[in-house]
Design a protein around this motif. Structure first.
Motif, PDB file in Angstrom:
ATOM      1  N   ASP A   9       0.306  -1.091  -4.806  1.00 15.96           N
ATOM      2  CA  ASP A   9       0.240  -0.273  -3.599  1.00 15.96           C
ATOM      3  C   ASP A   9      -1.178   0.234  -3.325  1.00 15.96           C
ATOM      4  O   ASP A   9      -1.365   1.369  -2.878  1.00 15.96           O
ATOM      5  CB  ASP A   9       1.237   0.896  -3.689  1.00 15.96           C
ATOM      6  N   ALA A  10      -2.148  -0.606  -3.609  1.00 16.68           N
ATOM      7  CA  ALA A  10      -3.554  -0.258  -3.350  1.00 16.68           C
ATOM      8  C   ALA A  10      -3.926  -0.854  -1.997  1.00 16.68           C
ATOM      9  O   ALA A  10      -4.480  -1.944  -1.904  1.00 16.68           O
ATOM     10  CB  ALA A  10      -4.443  -0.803  -4.460  1.00 16.68           C
ATOM     11  N   LYS A  11      -3.604  -0.124  -0.956  1.00 21.21           N
ATOM     12  CA  LYS A  11      -3.694  -0.698   0.394  1.00 21.21           C
ATOM     13  C   LYS A  11      -5.129  -0.965   0.829  1.00 21.21           C
ATOM     14  O   LYS A  11      -5.397  -1.948   1.525  1.00 21.21           O
ATOM     15  CB  LYS A  11      -2.989   0.234   1.393  1.00 21.21           C
ATOM     16  N   VAL A  12      -6.037  -0.072   0.477  1.00 21.85           N
ATOM     17  CA  VAL A  12      -7.436  -0.265   0.880  1.00 21.85           C
ATOM     18  C   VAL A  12      -8.018  -1.498   0.188  1.00 21.85           C
ATOM     19  O   VAL A  12      -8.627  -2.372   0.824  1.00 21.85           O
ATOM     20  CB  VAL A  12      -8.285   0.981   0.553  1.00 21.85           C
ATOM     21  N   ARG A  43      -6.591  -4.672   1.714  1.00 26.79           N
ATOM     22  CA  ARG A  43      -7.133  -4.973   3.050  1.00 26.79           C
ATOM     23  C   ARG A  43      -8.578  -5.444   2.947  1.00 26.79           C
ATOM     24  O   ARG A  43      -9.003  -6.327   3.694  1.00 26.79           O
ATOM     25  CB  ARG A  43      -7.068  -3.736   3.949  1.00 26.79           C
TER      26      ARG A  43
END
Lengths: 384, 384
Positions: free
Chosen positions: B206-209, B212
């Motif tokens: 869940d490491a969205k940055v 992306r």
């Protein structure tokens, strides 16, 4: 892509239980002044963690840095440092505390009248070292060299920047967000979002990495921002918002691209005049700035519409107006007010804010100096 | 997101005419050893720019760092430094030259047998400072702390890492790419692409940055990689590839996420045994690694399929196999060979490479130690 030089020397310690890390990051033998704000850190357990981490150091404290940190308060901390010979500043707080500490760090070693650092852009040649325990993700101040200070007496809100005041380290523990009031979380998400927009929504220079990174941060805030306001927000949601806010203004996405900052400049004057929170001013101005500048920013607005909101751009004008609307709706979804009238203000703001802009020489804002005073006035009137 | 500590202290000077910047970045009074490779910098004008920038310094040079820099060559540079008392290393080259300089910087001040730094992971306590003029975007070595060195006598190719050998500055002028052979450009794009994949294609945290950003870099390389091979490639295309390659391995996208690196570990053994270029080995192994690990990496493979290749994931197995195929086709589009048989090698590689992996203790690779020797063998056989 434009030429650039970039380095970010702030050591980030990110995650749970990282506050203890400061014991390894502060130079041995330093005399530490812990600087904080209104005292919320004494209720949520952060103060105790900081005290535990400082057990090997001589330290004291200075409380009371206010939102929109004032020159007057900062100068009281400067006096304390000078009389007690502190040589390291530990900022425990959000952007206001950190911005205040940057000014304090510079003013404490400044030869001359410290106000000149803000009012005259006087050169800083030295500053005390700063470390940060971040309690509110929003401004990115924990890993950049910028600071904005207000003068209560003169209603000025003025920025300065120096690599010498960039924090040496910053601890980012997402758990500190658990006890934050919703208003501060909302402000933080909006502030970070607008920081990204100020560096992204200009004119294209074919900087594909910077654009993709900026879009990735915007998408993350759109996904995670509304979730972070809920009581049951997960650690991971908080972590994603916190890391986005830091990355939004640590120099990386702005390296090699034009930058705007006109929404911020107008926003600063609104806060100085009427006391609105910084992020509240940005949420009011940005949608109207986008509309007013839609010809100058047409290409990037279309890219934003397509990549961030997944809009069909075959009808470009509609895509742009939809993207602007969705931006304002995103702010509203965060329970952010987006009109002056929501705050009991009316058309009087336009001439008053423009007079302040003129007084501060801000008669042509933005990456193309296209935001004249006349346009600022139109933006302000349209935002009522 | 996992806990992490991150800082990248390398000052980047990016853009046209930035080589002159080194005159301000090297400490005054330093005695500089300019280290480079096979001499291409003497044909393309880079050498002259470096000489002009060093006019205020005492300096000498060491040429001949080879691709897959060897311990033997590096030790000759170490001897030169020790006898001539150089105190600053300027690496002018690509990943091989920079990796070599990192080892040279550490070995020159090492108490003991420098080979132990590689073979035994011996601790480094000091190193000469390094600056870089990058001539080939690929490895990211210009702003990280990693190095890989080969021993010609023993056919070992071994990594080491230390913050002490991370370059203090790196000059990235996209114009240097104009004179590069196509094979080196292809290698560079593939190498950077696989660096990103090794940090991205693991299991979700869940490491969205970070996700992306990694996807943004992959998309940029897919868009710009094939264009950069053409004679008429624009400055901006070169700039985008160059900045992507640096961002691919400067620590940022790997902070707070699991990392794999199994394709690299197998690739290093292939280069050591058969002399294939580093990137050639990655292009052969990665597609089969993805297929072999598709259950362990299922969630991220689907995300990759959707966000990077815009594939419909309603039939997940098809989306995954299509994404793997598109990855291999991307390499082929860059004129990269993706099979052992394209290099005249056959099934003999499987036992030979596995014997080397075993000798180096690499019997369980990857973020979940799921790539056993048996699986490595299957991957190698499937790659013939």
């Amino acid at each position: 892509m434009l030429n650039f030089s970039f380095v970010n020397p702030t050591q980030i310690h990110f995650g749970e239980q990282q506050i203890l890390e400061i014991k390894h990051s502060i130079p041995k033998g330093a005399k530490v002044l812990v600087v904080y704000g209104g005292g919320s850190i004494r209720k949520n357990g952060i103060y105790e963690q900081v005290v535990a981490a400082l057990s090997d150091f001589t330290w004291g404290e200075f409380a009371g840095i206010e939102p929109n940190p004032s020159y007057q308060t900062c100068m009281r901390a400067v006096e304390l440092i000078q009389t007690q010979h502190y040589d390291f500043i530990l900022a425990v707080g959000g952007g206001s505390v950190i911005d205040g500490c940057k000014f304090i760090a510079a003013a404490a070693l400044f030869d001359g009248e410290p106000w000149d650092i803000l009012a005259e852009g006087a050169q800083i040649n030295k500053a005390l070292p700063i470390g940060v325990v971040l309690t509110l993700p929003a401004t990115g101040s924990e890993s950049n060299s910028f600071s904005v200070i207000s003068n209560i007496d003169t209603q000025d809100k003025l920025p300065f920047a120096s690599g010498l005041v960039q924090p040496q380290f910053a601890v980012l523990d997402p758990n500190v967000m658990q006890s934050l009031p919703k208003r501060q979380l909302t402000n933080g998400v909006v502030d970070a979002f607008v920081h990204i927009m100020e560096q992204y929504l200009t004119y294209p220079v074919d900087a594909k990495v910077q654009d993709r990174f900026a879009e990735g941060l915007l998408l993350t805030l759109i996904e995670e921002g509304p979730k972070v306001l809920k009581e049951e927000a997960s650690y991971q949601t908080r972590a994603n918002v916190m890391w986005s806010a830091t990355m939004a203004l640590n120099g990386l996405i702005g390296a090699g691209v034009p930058q705007d900052w006109s929404t911020h400049m107008i926003g600063h004057e609104i806060t100085a005049l009427y006391g609105l929170d910084h992020a509240q001013t940005l949420a009011i101005i940005l949608p109207r700035m986008m509309a007013e500048q839609q010809h100058e920013k047409r290409e990037k607005l279309l890219q934003y519409a397509e990549r961030v909101f997944n809009l069909d751009t075959t009808e470009p004008d509609k895509a742009i107006s939809d993207a602007i609307l969705l931006t304002e709706q995103f702010f509203q979804q965060l329970n952010m007010l987006t009109r002056f009238s929501d705050h009991g203000l009316g058309e009087e703001v336009a001439p008053q804010v423009c007079a302040q802009l003129e007084r501060h020489g801000m008669v042509a804002l933005g990456e193309q100096q296209a935001v004249t005073l006349e346009k600022s006035k139109r933006i302000l009137l349209a935002s009522v």
